[in-house]
Design an enzyme around this catalytic site. Structure first.
Site, PDB file in Angstrom:
ATOM      1  N   SER A  85       0.807  -1.218   0.000  1.00 40.29           N
ATOM      2  CA  SER A  85       0.000   0.000   0.000  1.00 40.29           C
ATOM      3  C   SER A  85       0.843   1.273   0.000  1.00 40.29           C
ATOM      4  CB  SER A  85      -0.935   0.009   1.213  1.00 40.29           C
ATOM      5  OG  SER A  85      -0.170   0.101   2.413  1.00 40.29           O
ATOM      6  N   LYS A 141       0.995   4.716   6.880  1.00 44.28           N
ATOM      7  CA  LYS A 141       0.492   5.529   5.778  1.00 44.28           C
ATOM      8  C   LYS A 141       1.150   6.907   5.855  1.00 44.28           C
ATOM      9  CE  LYS A 141      -2.573   2.326   4.831  1.00 44.28           C
ATOM     10  NZ  LYS A 141      -2.244   1.330   3.810  1.00 44.28           N
TER      11      LYS A 141
END
Lengths: 216, 59
Positions: free
Chosen positions: A52, A107
């Protein structure tokens, strides 16, 4: 040998035997204490199991995370020691996943408290201005409408106080704030610092060019 | 024993040190190695490093 001297010799031997065991036990205890202090308050290591955050972080990257920059958490409470600074836009952070706090996610911070975040046709706007992230990649040429999927069209939303809006750099393959909401300040773990190891298990090779690289 | 002989205050301690040194010299090499503090420091450091670098998954 007199009995008192014999007693002294035997006692000295017993003391030496007990001291050896105690010294090893103390050594092990010191190692455990060191690990707890370093991992809890200084740096902790993480490995990347998903893509991701490609290409910033690849599967098989191992990284160091700064635990004290955003304030050291006090165990078993939601409180933290004073922080050096709060997460800023662009920081790559590790946090407890809101949907399952036993899992850690990594993230990039897109919106900080008070920001308005909107995504229009894959372009991210923060406070009305396009947010240019040189690390983001798009591997899917399709643009999904906001009706069927929030991936490419989202918001606008305002980031609440003590919360952050985060997204993965691999924008078309990331489970992030677009889908499960904001990251609370109390769920922060730390800021990603650098990659200390990188192993490509598909080719069974070390990715030497990634080792030592600062994560920005 | 000569009743005029007065051993020093640390006589027993010095004798014990000599006895222990003799016993250590007779101990097997493996046991003598384990007694050395440098080995314990290495074990502590390597154990701590292993614990620190045991990475957790971040999705």
């Amino acid at each position: 040998m007199k009995s008192d001297t014999r007693t002294a010799v035997l006692a000295a031997h017993d003391i030496r035997t007990k001291s050896k065991f105690r010294e090893y036990a103390e050594s092990i205890l010191w190692a455990v204490v060191l690990v707890l202090i370093i991992r809890g308050a200084v740096v902790q290591t993480f490995k990347i199991p998903s893509g991701s955050m490609e290409n910033t972080l690849l599967v098989g990257d191992f990284l160091l995370v700064n635990k004290f920059l955003y304030g050291i958490p006090i165990p078993f409470t939601d409180y933290r020691l004073p922080r050096l600074r709060s997460p800023g836009r662009g920081d790559v952070i590790v946090f407890k996943f809101p949907g399952d706090r036993s899992k850690d996610y990594i993230k990039r911070v897109i919106g900080v408290p008070g920001d308005t975040v909107e995504i229009r046709d894959k372009t991210v706007y923060v406070n009305g201005t396009p947010y240019l992230n040189p690390h983001e990649i798009h591997r899917d040429p399709r643009i999904l409408s906001g009706k069927s999927d929030l991936r490419d069209n989202y918001g606008p939303v305002t980031v609440p106080p003590d919360a952050y809006f985060v997204m993965g750099d691999n924008r078309d393959n990331s489970s992030d704030s677009r889908f499960w909401g904001f990251v609370r300040d109390t769920d922060l773990v730390g800021k990603a610092l650098l990659k200390y190891w990188s192993w490509d298990k598909e080719t069974w090779k070390v990715r030497w060019n990634r080792i030592g690289r600062v994560i920005d | 024993m000569n009743q005029e002989y007065n051993p020093s205050g640390d006589f027993v301690a010095r004798v014990m040190d000599a006895v222990q040194a003799y016993e250590r010299s007779k101990a097997p090499f493996r046991e003598r190695l384990g007694d050395h503090p440098f080995i314990r420091y290495i074990l502590v450091l390597s154990g701590a490093l292993f614990g620190v670098f045991q990475a957790v998954s971040a999705f």
